[in-house]
Design an enzyme around this catalytic site. Structure first.
Site, PDB file in Angstrom:
ATOM      1  N   GLY A   1      35.168  29.321  33.730  1.00  0.00           N
ATOM      2  CA  GLY A   1      34.942  28.808  35.082  1.00  0.00           C
ATOM      3  C   GLY A   1      33.850  29.538  35.848  1.00  0.00           C
TER       4      GLY A   1
ATOM      5  N   ASP B   1      39.496  39.644  31.445  1.00  0.00           N
ATOM      6  CA  ASP B   1      40.325  38.434  31.600  1.00  0.00           C
ATOM      7  C   ASP B   1      41.680  38.617  30.912  1.00  0.00           C
ATOM      8  OD1 ASP B   1      39.207  35.379  32.453  1.00  0.00           O
ATOM      9  OD2 ASP B   1      41.128  35.427  31.385  1.00  0.00           O
TER      10      ASP B   1
ATOM     11  N   ASP C   1      44.854  42.039  33.100  1.00  0.00           N
ATOM     12  CA  ASP C   1      45.699  41.250  33.980  1.00  0.00           C
ATOM     13  C   ASP C   1      45.504  41.885  35.355  1.00  0.00           C
ATOM     14  OD1 ASP C   1      47.673  40.254  35.609  1.00  0.00           O
ATOM     15  OD2 ASP C   1      49.262  40.383  34.113  1.00  0.00           O
TER      16      ASP C   1
ATOM     17  N   ASN D   1      37.141  37.833  40.971  1.00  0.00           N
ATOM     18  CA  ASN D   1      37.085  36.376  40.819  1.00  0.00           C
ATOM     19  C   ASN D   1      38.380  35.762  40.294  1.00  0.00           C
ATOM     20  OD1 ASN D   1      35.748  33.665  40.021  1.00  0.00           O
ATOM     21  ND2 ASN D   1      36.408  34.540  38.056  1.00  0.00           N
TER      22      ASN D   1
ATOM     23  N   TYR E   1      48.411  29.322  48.183  1.00  0.00           N
ATOM     24  CA  TYR E   1      47.007  29.506  47.813  1.00  0.00           C
ATOM     25  C   TYR E   1      46.173  29.804  49.056  1.00  0.00           C
ATOM     26  CZ  TYR E   1      42.437  28.519  45.682  1.00  0.00           C
ATOM     27  OH  TYR E   1      41.144  28.615  45.223  1.00  0.00           O
TER      28      TYR E   1
HETATM   29  N1  NAD Z   1      37.419  25.625  41.238  1.00  0.00           N
HETATM   30  C1  NAD Z   1      37.466  25.498  42.548  1.00  0.00           C
HETATM   31  O1  NAD Z   1      37.403  24.372  43.092  1.00  0.00           O
HETATM   32  C2  NAD Z   1      37.553  26.729  43.403  1.00  0.00           C
HETATM   33  C3  NAD Z   1      37.275  26.593  44.780  1.00  0.00           C
HETATM   34  C4  NAD Z   1      37.361  27.724  45.577  1.00  0.00           C
HETATM   35  C5  NAD Z   1      37.686  28.942  45.033  1.00  0.00           C
HETATM   36  N2  NAD Z   1      37.963  29.045  43.695  1.00  0.00           N
HETATM   37  C6  NAD Z   1      38.321  30.364  43.174  1.00  0.00           C
HETATM   38  O2  NAD Z   1      37.441  30.708  42.122  1.00  0.00           O
HETATM   39  C7  NAD Z   1      38.063  31.701  41.303  1.00  0.00           C
HETATM   40  C8  NAD Z   1      37.840  31.365  39.842  1.00  0.00           C
HETATM   41  O3  NAD Z   1      38.587  30.203  39.529  1.00  0.00           O
HETATM   42  P1  NAD Z   1      38.009  28.987  38.651  1.00  0.00           P
HETATM   43  O4  NAD Z   1      37.887  27.842  39.547  1.00  0.00           O
HETATM   44  O5  NAD Z   1      36.858  29.435  37.838  1.00  0.00           O
HETATM   45  O6  NAD Z   1      39.301  28.697  37.735  1.00  0.00           O
HETATM   46  P2  NAD Z   1      39.532  28.801  36.161  1.00  0.00           P
HETATM   47  O7  NAD Z   1      40.989  28.566  35.979  1.00  0.00           O
HETATM   48  O8  NAD Z   1      38.591  27.929  35.443  1.00  0.00           O
HETATM   49  O9  NAD Z   1      39.174  30.319  35.823  1.00  0.00           O
HETATM   50  C9  NAD Z   1      40.015  31.381  36.222  1.00  0.00           C
HETATM   51  C10 NAD Z   1      39.855  32.548  35.257  1.00  0.00           C
HETATM   52  O10 NAD Z   1      40.729  33.596  35.701  1.00  0.00           O
HETATM   53  C11 NAD Z   1      41.530  34.047  34.603  1.00  0.00           C
HETATM   54  N3  NAD Z   1      42.808  34.582  35.092  1.00  0.00           N
HETATM   55  C12 NAD Z   1      43.876  33.903  35.587  1.00  0.00           C
HETATM   56  N4  NAD Z   1      44.868  34.769  35.890  1.00  0.00           N
HETATM   57  C13 NAD Z   1      44.415  36.018  35.598  1.00  0.00           C
HETATM   58  C14 NAD Z   1      44.963  37.314  35.709  1.00  0.00           C
HETATM   59  N5  NAD Z   1      46.225  37.530  36.140  1.00  0.00           N
HETATM   60  N6  NAD Z   1      44.222  38.374  35.338  1.00  0.00           N
HETATM   61  C15 NAD Z   1      42.959  38.185  34.862  1.00  0.00           C
HETATM   62  N7  NAD Z   1      42.386  36.985  34.698  1.00  0.00           N
HETATM   63  C16 NAD Z   1      43.111  35.902  35.090  1.00  0.00           C
HETATM   64  C17 NAD Z   1      41.672  32.822  33.711  1.00  0.00           C
HETATM   65  O11 NAD Z   1      42.010  33.158  32.379  1.00  0.00           O
HETATM   66  C18 NAD Z   1      40.284  32.179  33.835  1.00  0.00           C
HETATM   67  O12 NAD Z   1      39.377  32.720  32.898  1.00  0.00           O
HETATM   68  C19 NAD Z   1      39.522  31.744  41.741  1.00  0.00           C
HETATM   69  O13 NAD Z   1      39.743  32.872  42.564  1.00  0.00           O
HETATM   70  C20 NAD Z   1      39.689  30.461  42.534  1.00  0.00           C
HETATM   71  O14 NAD Z   1      40.721  30.545  43.481  1.00  0.00           O
HETATM   72  C21 NAD Z   1      37.894  27.968  42.882  1.00  0.00           C
END
Ligand code: NAD
Length: 297
Positions: free
Chosen positions: A18, A38, A64, A91, A158
């Site tokens: 992501g 990760d 984690d 992130n 959230y």
């Molecule tokens: N996608 C959206 O629309 C969006 C919008 C605003 C903010 N965000 C934020 O962006 C950030 C990244 O999310 P994303 O959208 O890429 O989602 P995603 O699910 O594609 O990626 C999240 C990553 O975090 C890892 N992860 C989850 N729990 C974990 C933990 N306990 N320890 C370590 N790693 C962990 C996952 O394995 C994954 O690689 C998040 O904080 C999310 O809240 C996302």
């Protein structure tokens, strides 16, 4: 501007996919050493190979974010491999389970709080001494969300954690400025990722056995997740977001916005707050406080 970044080291939590992986590629392309950390070891291995094949200096670390010791281990590994740490990108995050407040169990709240809020705290606490130590300054980038700038019905856990991340950023930005550490909150609206599939990352310790009274309505849950998936699918690309992050960092922004069309949401909130202050200013009970303050100057 690349001189700002080249040869320096960034550690990105949730860097295996992501937004985290896109940021790893972007900062790597600017010449940074990249540590991706990760919880998902399979995705981490795939991402590590991809970044190596692109010719980047990369280290992969199991993390984690709810485990402070693992943060310390990853930071020590980054320093051992690349010498110094300059940037942490907090992130890693999870979307929780969309649904009504009375349907959301406490274990889910705890999971979302531990990953999205405590994970950011742990990352900053563990990285700050390492960044301060070399005196060259650096960056702490906290991935919040537009959800941290406004309430989100049916996703209050959230939204609460993201508001906390914005607030922590505002506190740390002032606290760490004298050390030349720039702290910013990234606040995107929807981005095309797997955030709506966050349950894949829910650790064993947060699983609950549904109580007898609470029968989970699986159909309703599926509908809620499908709605969330459609919104995420409508989002911008991670690549565009990563480029926008660098652009905003280069102009010294504390809040990094990627969706200017969401300005109305924060303006509406600001107007509500302003109106509530007007109300207090006219209140027979408390309006004297302004006069008292002026008198004391
Ligand atoms: N996608 C959206 O629309 C969006 C919008 C605003 C903010 N965000 C934020 O962006 C950030 C990244 O999310 P994303 O959208 O890429 O989602 P995603 O699910 O594609 O990626 C999240 C990553 O975090 C890892 N992860 C989850 N729990 C974990 C933990 N306990 N320890 C370590 N790693 C962990 C996952 O394995 C994954 O690689 C998040 O904080 C999310 O809240 C996302």
């Amino acid at each position: 501007m690349n001189d700002n970044y080249a040869g320096k080291t960034t550690l990105i939590s949730g860097g295996a996919g992501g937004i985290g992986l896109a940021l790893a590629k972007e900062f790597g392309s600017l010449g940074m050493n990249v540590v991706i950390a990760d919880i998902d070891m399979v995705a981490l291995g795939t991402a590590e190979n991809e970044l190596k094949e692109a010719g980047l200096n990369v280290l992969a670390c199991q993390l984690d974010v709810t485990d402070y010791q693992q943060w310390e281990q990853c930071i020590a590994a980054a320093q051992k491999e690349f010498g110094k740490l300059h940037m942490v990108v907090n992130n890693a995050g999870v979307g929780g389970i969309p649904g009504k407040i009375e349907d959301t169990d406490h274990a889910t709240w705890r999971w979302v709080i531990d990953v999205n809020l405590m994970g950011v705290l742990y990352g900053t606490q563990a990285a700050t001494p390492a960044i301060k130590a070399h005196g060259e300054g650096g960056w702490i980038i906290n991935v919040a969300s537009m959800a941290g700038m406004m309430g989100v019905p049916y996703s209050s856990a959230y939204a609460a954690t993201k508001a906390a991340v914005v607030s922590m950023t505002e506190s740390w930005a002032v606290e760490l400025k004298p050390h030349n550490i720039h702290v910013s909150a990234l606040c995107p609206a929807f981005v095309k990722t797997r955030i709506h599939e966050s349950l894949r990352n829910k650790q064993e310790k947060y699983q609950t056995v549904p109580s007898k009274e609470k029968v989970i309505d699986k159909e309703k849950l599926k509908k809620n997740f499908n709605a969330a998936a459609a919104l995420v699918e409508s989002g911008i690309s991670t690549e565009l977001l990563a480029k926008r992050v660098v652009e905003a960092l280069n102009s010294g922004q504390q809040y990094i916005f990627s969706h200017p069309n969401y300005r109305q949401a924060t303006s509406y909130r600001a107007a509500l707050i302003d109106g509530a202050f007007d109300d207090a200013q006219q209140s027979e009970l408390v309006k004297h406080l302004i006069d008292d303050e002026i008198a004391s100057l």
